[in-house]
Design a protein around this motif. Sequence first.
Motif, mmCIF file in Angstrom:
data_model
loop_
_atom_site.group_PDB
_atom_site.id
_atom_site.type_symbol
_atom_site.label_atom_id
_atom_site.label_comp_id
_atom_site.label_asym_id
_atom_site.label_seq_id
_atom_site.Cartn_x
_atom_site.Cartn_y
_atom_site.Cartn_z
ATOM 1 N N PRO A 92 59.584 -25.599 -38.274
ATOM 2 C CA PRO A 92 60.699 -24.647 -38.330
ATOM 3 C C PRO A 92 62.036 -25.366 -38.536
ATOM 4 O O PRO A 92 62.188 -26.539 -38.172
ATOM 5 C CB PRO A 92 60.661 -23.962 -36.964
ATOM 6 C CG PRO A 92 59.285 -24.184 -36.453
ATOM 7 C CD PRO A 92 58.853 -25.499 -37.012
ATOM 8 N N ALA A 93 63.000 -24.655 -39.088
ATOM 9 C CA ALA A 93 64.332 -25.211 -39.315
ATOM 10 C C ALA A 93 64.888 -25.790 -38.020
ATOM 11 O O ALA A 93 64.741 -25.206 -36.946
ATOM 12 C CB ALA A 93 65.263 -24.126 -39.838
ATOM 13 N N GLY A 94 65.480 -26.978 -38.120
ATOM 14 C CA GLY A 94 66.090 -27.616 -36.964
ATOM 15 C C GLY A 94 65.144 -28.426 -36.106
ATOM 16 O O GLY A 94 65.565 -29.042 -35.137
ATOM 17 N N THR A 95 63.840 -28.438 -36.430
ATOM 18 C CA THR A 95 62.881 -29.265 -35.685
ATOM 19 C C THR A 95 62.400 -30.390 -36.594
ATOM 20 O O THR A 95 62.639 -30.373 -37.801
ATOM 21 C CB THR A 95 61.680 -28.442 -35.180
ATOM 22 O OG1 THR A 95 60.938 -27.947 -36.304
ATOM 23 C CG2 THR A 95 62.133 -27.275 -34.313
ATOM 24 N N THR A 96 61.709 -31.365 -36.027
ATOM 25 C CA THR A 96 61.219 -32.505 -36.790
ATOM 26 C C THR A 96 59.713 -32.684 -36.600
ATOM 27 O O THR A 96 59.144 -32.214 -35.622
ATOM 28 C CB THR A 96 61.929 -33.809 -36.360
ATOM 29 O OG1 THR A 96 61.703 -34.019 -34.970
ATOM 30 C CG2 THR A 96 63.425 -33.747 -36.631
ATOM 31 N N VAL A 97 59.099 -33.384 -37.528
ATOM 32 C CA VAL A 97 57.680 -33.720 -37.443
ATOM 33 C C VAL A 97 57.518 -34.824 -36.398
ATOM 34 O O VAL A 97 58.218 -35.832 -36.450
ATOM 35 C CB VAL A 97 57.149 -34.209 -38.805
ATOM 36 C CG1 VAL A 97 55.722 -34.729 -38.674
ATOM 37 C CG2 VAL A 97 57.243 -33.112 -39.847
ATOM 38 N N THR A 98 56.604 -34.629 -35.448
ATOM 39 C CA THR A 98 56.340 -35.663 -34.447
ATOM 40 C C THR A 98 54.942 -36.267 -34.580
ATOM 41 O O THR A 98 54.703 -37.361 -34.088
ATOM 42 C CB THR A 98 56.525 -35.128 -33.006
ATOM 43 O OG1 THR A 98 55.629 -34.034 -32.799
ATOM 44 C CG2 THR A 98 57.962 -34.691 -32.769
ATOM 45 N N ASN A 99 54.019 -35.560 -35.221
ATOM 46 C CA ASN A 99 52.662 -36.069 -35.402
ATOM 47 C C ASN A 99 51.978 -35.249 -36.483
ATOM 48 O O ASN A 99 52.408 -34.141 -36.791
ATOM 49 C CB ASN A 99 51.876 -35.997 -34.095
ATOM 50 C CG ASN A 99 50.802 -37.058 -34.013
ATOM 51 O OD1 ASN A 99 50.405 -37.631 -35.025
ATOM 52 N ND2 ASN A 99 50.322 -37.324 -32.812
ATOM 53 N N GLY A 100 50.899 -35.778 -37.029
ATOM 54 C CA GLY A 100 50.158 -35.048 -38.039
ATOM 55 C C GLY A 100 48.726 -35.526 -38.117
ATOM 56 O O GLY A 100 48.450 -36.697 -37.843
ATOM 57 N N TRP A 101 47.824 -34.632 -38.470
ATOM 58 C CA TRP A 101 46.409 -34.974 -38.571
ATOM 59 C C TRP A 101 45.698 -33.923 -39.408
ATOM 60 O O TRP A 101 46.253 -32.896 -39.751
ATOM 61 C CB TRP A 101 45.768 -35.087 -37.196
ATOM 62 C CG TRP A 101 45.786 -33.837 -36.368
ATOM 63 C CD1 TRP A 101 44.840 -32.847 -36.323
ATOM 64 C CD2 TRP A 101 46.824 -33.409 -35.461
ATOM 65 N NE1 TRP A 101 45.215 -31.866 -35.451
ATOM 66 C CE2 TRP A 101 46.435 -32.182 -34.902
ATOM 67 C CE3 TRP A 101 48.041 -33.970 -35.074
ATOM 68 C CZ2 TRP A 101 47.207 -31.489 -33.985
ATOM 69 C CZ3 TRP A 101 48.815 -33.280 -34.144
ATOM 70 C CH2 TRP A 101 48.388 -32.063 -33.625
ATOM 71 N N TYR A 102 44.441 -34.233 -39.744
ATOM 72 C CA TYR A 102 43.613 -33.208 -40.345
ATOM 73 C C TYR A 102 42.442 -32.930 -39.416
ATOM 74 O O TYR A 102 42.040 -33.780 -38.639
ATOM 75 C CB TYR A 102 43.158 -33.548 -41.758
ATOM 76 C CG TYR A 102 42.215 -34.721 -41.909
ATOM 77 C CD1 TYR A 102 42.650 -35.922 -42.439
ATOM 78 C CD2 TYR A 102 40.860 -34.614 -41.573
ATOM 79 C CE1 TYR A 102 41.791 -36.990 -42.601
ATOM 80 C CE2 TYR A 102 39.997 -35.676 -41.746
ATOM 81 C CZ TYR A 102 40.470 -36.860 -42.265
ATOM 82 O OH TYR A 102 39.616 -37.914 -42.434
ATOM 83 N N THR A 103 41.944 -31.722 -39.491
ATOM 84 C CA THR A 103 40.720 -31.346 -38.790
ATOM 85 C C THR A 103 39.665 -31.077 -39.852
ATOM 86 O O THR A 103 39.988 -30.759 -40.998
ATOM 87 C CB THR A 103 40.917 -30.100 -37.909
ATOM 88 O OG1 THR A 103 41.288 -28.998 -38.736
ATOM 89 C CG2 THR A 103 41.985 -30.339 -36.855
ATOM 90 N N TYR A 104 38.415 -31.225 -39.488
ATOM 91 C CA TYR A 104 37.358 -30.990 -40.455
ATOM 92 C C TYR A 104 36.104 -30.474 -39.759
ATOM 93 O O TYR A 104 35.933 -30.598 -38.569
ATOM 94 C CB TYR A 104 37.048 -32.270 -41.241
ATOM 95 C CG TYR A 104 36.533 -33.407 -40.405
ATOM 96 C CD1 TYR A 104 35.167 -33.612 -40.238
ATOM 97 C CD2 TYR A 104 37.404 -34.273 -39.776
ATOM 98 C CE1 TYR A 104 34.688 -34.649 -39.468
ATOM 99 C CE2 TYR A 104 36.933 -35.320 -38.998
ATOM 100 C CZ TYR A 104 35.587 -35.505 -38.858
ATOM 101 O OH TYR A 104 35.108 -36.543 -38.089
ATOM 102 N N SER A 105 35.262 -29.869 -40.567
ATOM 103 C CA SER A 105 33.975 -29.419 -40.064
ATOM 104 C C SER A 105 32.917 -29.634 -41.143
ATOM 105 O O SER A 105 33.226 -29.877 -42.273
ATOM 106 C CB SER A 105 34.015 -27.946 -39.668
ATOM 107 O OG SER A 105 34.288 -27.157 -40.799
#
Length: 105
Positions: A92-105
């Motif tokens: 959202p506007a005004g926030t920052t990315v702190t982590n990221g990942w992918y999920t899978y099945s």
Amino acid sequence: MTYRLLAGAVAGAALTATVLLAAPAAQAAPAATPPVNCGNVYIGTAGNQQFLHAACSPVTAHSWSLVVQCSNNLTYSAGPYTTFEDVSVYCPAGTTVTNGWYTYS
């Protein structure tokens, strides 16, 4: 299952550093086939919104989703996908990315 793309990195330079700090190939264990192949992973900005971008395709996984955690402590995702996709998930506007990942099945 999940696979972390970022280790708390908040800039492209940190992503590069993560790769450079990997163990030398001579010391590394044999690599298993990844369930999802991702490339072109970066954090970008559009206006006052940060986003996590990745281009991924399933290798041994049936489907995958891209997930981002933002500084508001919420997670946002895109997917599931069953083919190659070039994906960006926005905070959202005004926030920052702190982590990221992918999920899978």
